[in-house]
Design an enzyme around this catalytic site. Structure first.
Site, PDB file in Angstrom:
ATOM      1  N   ASP A  21       0.822  -1.209   0.000  1.00  0.00           N
ATOM      2  CA  ASP A  21       0.000   0.000   0.000  1.00  0.00           C
ATOM      3  C   ASP A  21       0.857   1.261   0.000  1.00  0.00           C
ATOM      4  O   ASP A  21       1.947   1.293   0.578  1.00  0.00           O
ATOM      5  CB  ASP A  21      -0.908  -0.016   1.237  1.00  0.00           C
ATOM      6  CG  ASP A  21      -1.846   1.164   1.286  1.00  0.00           C
ATOM      7  OD1 ASP A  21      -2.729   1.247   0.416  1.00  0.00           O
ATOM      8  OD2 ASP A  21      -1.690   2.019   2.185  1.00  0.00           O
TER       9      ASP A  21
ATOM     10  N   GLU B 228       0.882  -0.630  -5.123  1.00  0.00           N
ATOM     11  CA  GLU B 228      -0.137   0.398  -5.329  1.00  0.00           C
ATOM     12  C   GLU B 228       0.628   1.719  -5.445  1.00  0.00           C
ATOM     13  O   GLU B 228       0.936   2.360  -4.445  1.00  0.00           O
ATOM     14  CB  GLU B 228      -1.133   0.444  -4.169  1.00  0.00           C
ATOM     15  CG  GLU B 228      -2.317   1.369  -4.448  1.00  0.00           C
ATOM     16  CD  GLU B 228      -2.626   2.338  -3.320  1.00  0.00           C
ATOM     17  OE1 GLU B 228      -3.625   3.062  -3.429  1.00  0.00           O
ATOM     18  OE2 GLU B 228      -1.866   2.385  -2.338  1.00  0.00           O
TER      19      GLU B 228
END
Length: 825
Positions: A499, A552
Site C-alpha cells: 500500500d 499500489e
C-alpha cells in the site's frame, strides 16, 4: 491495558505461574557477576566441618558459565570434592528456618536502586547464583513475597529477607546447584524456576545479523518464543530497544508488575533478553521500558505473533501447531511467471465479508464461493493487527500478528490452507509506509524516535497523522524486510500488495515548499525508501518462489516492475491507477457525452507495456461518497446494470490482470459498510429483483471461465505483440474494438459498445484465419445476465471487404451497452 498494581495480599497469592519441571534439571548460572569486593571474613571462616559435611552430602552441582552475550558452549560440569568415607546420606528437603544459607554480602546500593527503578542493564550480574569464596551467593528479587527458599537435591535453604523484595544468602556448596525457588506469599506458596540462572537464548550470529540489519528470519530471534532451554520449559523474550536504560517484562503472570523481571542487555546491539521458565502459550505480556530520561512506558511487543482482540492491546505468547495440507499448491504455484498466467483477484474485507464469521468459519464458505466465481486469487484486507476494525487496517500496530478479531494465528493459517486446497492463491495487503502514533505501539518506542525518522519533518505523514518508517536505519529496514518474508513463509501467503508506495518514494509527497529537504543529489526521491523496496522485493522473490509483490503506486515512477538488477524497484505487478481513474470517469458520463471523452478509454494503451499492470476496481472506489460501481453508471436501473456488465467485459479483455472488490460481482448499489458487509440479501430468491443481481454474478463467473480458458486474454499481457487495435477511434459510435493474441497467434476479438442503441451490420476488420468464421464466446447482453439478449447466433464469416486496414472484415450486430467477445470457429 496494564492493570493497576495489585494489593500486596493479592500479589502474594499468585505472583507467578509455575511449570512442573524437576528440581534436578541441570540449569547453569551465569558467573563473574560483580559482587561486593569485600566479603565478610566470617564467610570464609564458616567453611568448617558443617560446610564439609554438606558438600559431601552429594548436592548436585552444575558448571557456572562466564557471562556471555550468546550461546557459547557451556563448560563441562566439574565434580564436587570427594566424599569422606564417614559422610552421611544426602539430606532430604525439609522445612527449615534458613539454616544453611548464611547472610550474603550487602547488595551495592546503586545496583539495588537501579533494579527497583527498572533501569538495570545487567540484572543477571547481581541476581541468580554466583560462586564466591566460601560458597555460592543466591539473590532473588520477589516483590510482595514473605520468604524465598532455594531447593535442590539434598538442599533446602531459606534466603534472608533484605527488604524491598530482595532475598539473598550464601549456600554452603562449592558450585551452583540445579535449584528452584520456593516463593511464599501471605496465603500461597509456589515453586518456580529462577530466570537468572540461564544462559542467553540468542546466539552471537543472531546478534551480529540484527546489528547488520541482515537477519532475514528476524521473527526467530526477536519476540516471545515458547521453548525448552537447558532442559527447562519456558518462554524466551527478546526485544530491540537500543535507547532504553532498562526493560522489564510485565504480564498476567506477575499481575502486571515487572519489578522482579528485569531483562539483560546483550552488548551493544540494543537487544534485551530474558528466559522465563514456567511461562507458556497464552500468556499476556508487555514490556515496561525505562526511557533515557528515566520515565517509563509500557509497550506491546513489536514482534508479537499474536495480540489481544482490540481495544485490548497486550501481546500474547503463541506457537504454531498447524499442519499444512497445501504441499501440492506450494510446489507448483511458481510453475508459470505471474505476468504470463491467468490472474483474476477477488478483493475482500475479511471482517465484513460475512460479519461475525471466524477464520475457520470463513474457511468453510469463502473458498467455495471464490472457486465458483472462477477467481484465481483473493486479496485479503486487513490481516495485520490494527486498532479500528471498521477500517481497511492501514494503521498497523501488530506487523507480525494476524488480527485476533476472527481467531488465532493458526486459525488464519487454516483459512489460507483451505483456499490453497481449493486452488485459490492468497494475497494480503501489506503496509510498510507508515504506522500510527498509539502510545503503546511503535511511536518513540524506547523514548526516542526509533522506527520513525529522527527528523520530525521526515517522520510525520502529512495526510494520515501517522509516522513514516526510517528506511535508512538498518534495523528498521530489517524489521520490514523480514516481515514481508514472515508472512510468505509462516502463513504461505502468495502475494503482497504493498500500500501507498508513492508516499514512500517522494520526499515531497503531500508536502509544501519548506516542509521537506532534498536528498544528497538535490532530488525529491527518497533514496532510503527506494533501497528498502529493492531489498524487500529481492529478498521475497529469492526466498519464496511463486510469490508476487504488487505495488499500489499512483505516479509515473519509472521501473516499478523492472527487476532490481536493472535499476527497478523489483515489483512483480503494479496497480494501473491511471486506467482505473480514466475509465471510471468515462463510464460515468451519459452516453451522448461519451464521444467527447473517448480518449479516456484508449489512452491506457499508450503506456500499457511500460509496467506489468493490474486493472483494479478496488475498495477505494466504492466508499466515502464515491458510490458502488453500478451506482456510478448513468441511466435507469436497466441501463446501469447494462453499463456495469459492459464495463466488466471491457476490463477483462483489456491487457492487464483484474481485481474486483466484493459486492461489485453482483452489482450491489450501496457503498461498502463495515457493519453489515455486502448486501447478500440482494441475491435472495424471495427478493423481487434478485435476478438482476444474480445475472451480474453469473456474468463474472463466465468472464473468469472464458478468461482462464483463452490464453490470448492473459498470456501476453506485458507484450505489445499480444494486442492490436481494430478500431480505437469510433468515438461517434462509442465503440472500442481490439484483438488479443496468445503466444501462438490465436486471436480473440473484443468489442465494447457504450451506447444504448442496437447497431446492425456493424463492420469490423479482422485477420484472415482460414476458419468457418467468428463465433460469440461471451456477450454481456445475454438474457442469462439480465440483458436484452441481442446476439450474433450464427458464426460470422469473414468477407473480402477491406476494413480498418485489413483485407477481410465481418458484419455483426452490436447489442446496446454491451461487450461481445468473438473467437475463430
Amino acid at each position: 491495558m496494564t492493570a493497576r498494581k495489585p494489593s500486596r495480599k493479592a500479589s502474594r497469592k499468585t505472583a507467578e505461574v509455575p511449570v512442573e519441571v524437576p528440581a534436578e534439571a541441570s540449569v547453569e548460572a551465569p558467573v563473574d557477576a560483580p559482587v561486593d569486593a569485600a566479603v565478610d571474613a566470617a564467610v570464609e571462616a564458616a567453611v568448617d566441618a558443617a560446610v564439609e559435611a554438606a558438600v559431601e552430602a552429594s548436592v548436585d552441582v552444575v558448571a557456572t558459565p562466564t557471562r556471555a552475550t550468546g550461546n557459547a558452549a557451556a563448560p563441562t560440569a566439574e565434580r564436587g570434592r570427594p566424599r569422606r568415607a564417614d559422610a552421611g546420606p544426602p539430606r532430604p528437603r525439609q522445612a527449615g528456618d534458613g539454616q544453611g544459607a548464611r547472610p550474603a554480602p550487602a547488595l551495592d546500593g546503586a545496583d539495588r536502586g537501579r533494579l527497583l527503578a527498572g533501569d538495570h542493564h545487567a540484572p543477571h550480574d547481581v541476581l541468580g547464583a554466583h560462586p564466591i569464596p566460601g560458597g555460592v551467593l543466591v539473590r532473588a528479587l520477589r516483590p510482595f513475597a514473605r520468604s524465598v527458599t532455594v531447593l535442590a537435591t539434598g538442599l533446602r535453604a531459606e534466603l534472608h529477607d533484605d527488604g524491598d523484595g530482595f532475598f539473598s544468602g550464601v549456600l554452603p556448596v562449592p558450585e551452583a546447584p540445579a535449584y528452584r525457588l520456593e516463593v511464599a506469599y501471605d496465603d500461597n506458596t509456589i515453586e518456580v524456576g529462577d530466570p537468572y540462572r540461564f544462559w542467553p537464548t540468542i546466539g552471537e550470529l543472531d546478534l551480529h545479523l540484527i546489528a547488520e540489519g541482515r537477519h532475514e528470519e528476524l521473527w526467530r530471534a526477536l519476540g516471545a518464543e515458547p521453548m525448552e532451554h537447558q532442559g527447562v520449559a519456558g518462554t524466551r523474550f527478546t526485544l530491540w530497544a537500543p535507547n532504553a536504560r532498562g526493560v522489564r517484562i510485565t504480564g498476567d503472570f506477575n499481575y502486571w508488575d515487572g519489578t522482579g523481571f528485569p531483562m539483560r542487555s546483550l552488548g551493544s546491539t540494543g537487544v534485551w533478553e530474558l528466559f522465563l521458565p514456567g511461562v507458556g502459550e497464552g500468556t499476556l505480556y508487555k514490556y515496561d521500558i525505562c526511557r533515557p530520561d528515566g520515565s517509563h512506558t509500557v509497550r506491546a511487543d513489536p514482534m508479537a505473533r499474536r495480540a489481544e482482540v482490540p481495544p485490548a492491546t497486550a501481546s500474547i505468547v503463541t506457537a504454531s501447531h498447524h499442519e499444512w495440507q497445501d504441499a501440492d499448491w506450494m510446489a507448483h504455484r511458481g510453475d508459470r511467471p505471474v505476468h504470463e498466467a491467468p490472474f483474476s483477484v477477488y478483493e475482500i474485507h475479511l471482517a465484513s465479508w460475512r460479519p461475525g464469521l471466524t477464520y475457520r468459519q470463513l474457511a468453510e464458505q469463502l473458498p467455495a464461493y471464490v472457486r465458483d466465481l472462477g477467481f484465481t486469487h483473493v486479496e485479503l484486507m486487513p490481516v495485520s493487527e490494527h486498532p479500528f476494525g471498521g477500517s481497511w487496517g492501514y494503521q498497523v500496530t501488530g506487523f507480525y500478528a494476524p488480527t485476533s478479531r476472527m481467531g488465532t494465528p493458526d486459525d488464519f493459517r487454516f483459512l489460507v490452507d483451505a483456499l490453497h486446497r481449493a486452488g485459490i492463491g492468497v494475497i494480503m495487503d501489506w503496509v510498510p509506509a507508515h504506522f500510527p502514533r498509539d502510545d503503546w505501539a511503535l511511536a518513540e518506542f524506547d523514548g526516542r524516535p526509533l522506527y520513525e525518522h529522527s527528523d520530525p519533518q521526515r517522520a510525520a505523514h502529512p495526510d494520515w497523522g501517522t509516522l513514516e518508517f526510517d528506511y535508512g536505519r538498518t534495523e528498521v529496514r530489517n524489521f520490514l524486510v523480514a516481515n514481508a518474508t514472515y508472512w510468505c513463509e509462516e502463513f504461505h501467503i502468495d502475494g503482497l500488495r504493498v500500500d501507498a508506495v508513492a508516499s514512500m518514494l517522494y520526499l515531497d509527497y503531500s508536502r509544501e515548499d519548506g516542509q521537506w529537504s532534498p536528498n544528497e543529489f538535490g532530488g525529491r526521491e527518497n533514496l532510503d525508501a527506494v533501497a528498502f523496496l529493492q531489498e524487500m522485493n529481492a529478498t521475497v522473490y529469492r526466498r519464496n518462489p511463486g510469490v508476487v509483490t504488487i505495488a499500489e503506486e499512483s505516479t509515473a515512477w519509472d521501473g516499478v516492475t523492472r527487476p532490481t538488477d536493472g535499476g527497478g524497484l523489483g515489483f512483480g505487478l503494479k496497480w494501473n491507477m491511471g486506467w482505473m481513474h480514466d475509465s471510471l470517469q468515462y463510464i460515468a458520463k451519459e452516453p451522448i457525452h461519451r464521444k467527447y471523452h473517448h480518449n479516456e478509454m484508449t489512452f491506457s494503451m499508450v503506456y500499457a507495456y511500460s509496467e506489468n499492470y493490474v486493472l483494479p476496481i478496488s475498495h477505494d472506489e466504492v466508499v466515502h461518497g464515491k458510490q458502488a460501481l453500478v451506482t456510478k453508471m448513468p441511466g435507469d436501473w436497466w441501463q446501469q446494470r447494462a453499463n456495469h456488465r459492459a464495463y466488466l467485459g471491457f476490463m477483462w479483455a483489456h491487457p492487464g490482470k483484474q481485481l474486483l472488490f466484493m459486492g461489485q460481482e453482483f452489482a450491489q448499489g450501496a457503498e461498502w459498510s463495515e457493519g453489515h458487509g455486502p448486501d447478500w440479501w440482494l441475491l435472495d430468491p424471495s427478493y423481487e429483483a434478485s435476478g438482476d443481481h444474480r445475472g451480474v454474478r453469473t456474468l463474472v463467473g463466465d468472464l473468469n471461465a472464458v478468461y482462464g480458458a483463452v490464453p490470448a486474454l492473459w498470456q501476453r499481457d506485458t507484450s505489445p505483440e499480444g494486442f492490436s487495435w481494430v478500431d480505437g477511434g469510433a468515438a461517434e459510435d462509442n465503440v472500442f474494438a481490439f484483438l488479443r493474441y496468445d503466444a501462438d497467434g490465436s486471436p480473440l476479438l473484443a468489442v465494447s459498445h457504450f451506447s444504448p442503441a442496437v447497431r446492425s451490420d456493424y463492420r469490423l476488420g479482422v485477420p484472415e484465419t482460414g476458419t468457418e468464421g467468428w463465433v460469440e464466446v461471451l456477450n454481456t447482453d445475454a438474457a442469462r445476465y439480465g440483458g436484452g439478449d441481442v446476439r450474433n447466433e450464427e458464426p460470422l464469416k469473414a468477407e473480402a471487404v477491406p476494413a480498418h486496414g485489413r483485407p477481410c472484415s465481418i458484419s455483426l450486430t452490436l447489442p446496446p451497452l454491451a461487450t461481445v467477445w468473438f473467437r475463430p470457429a
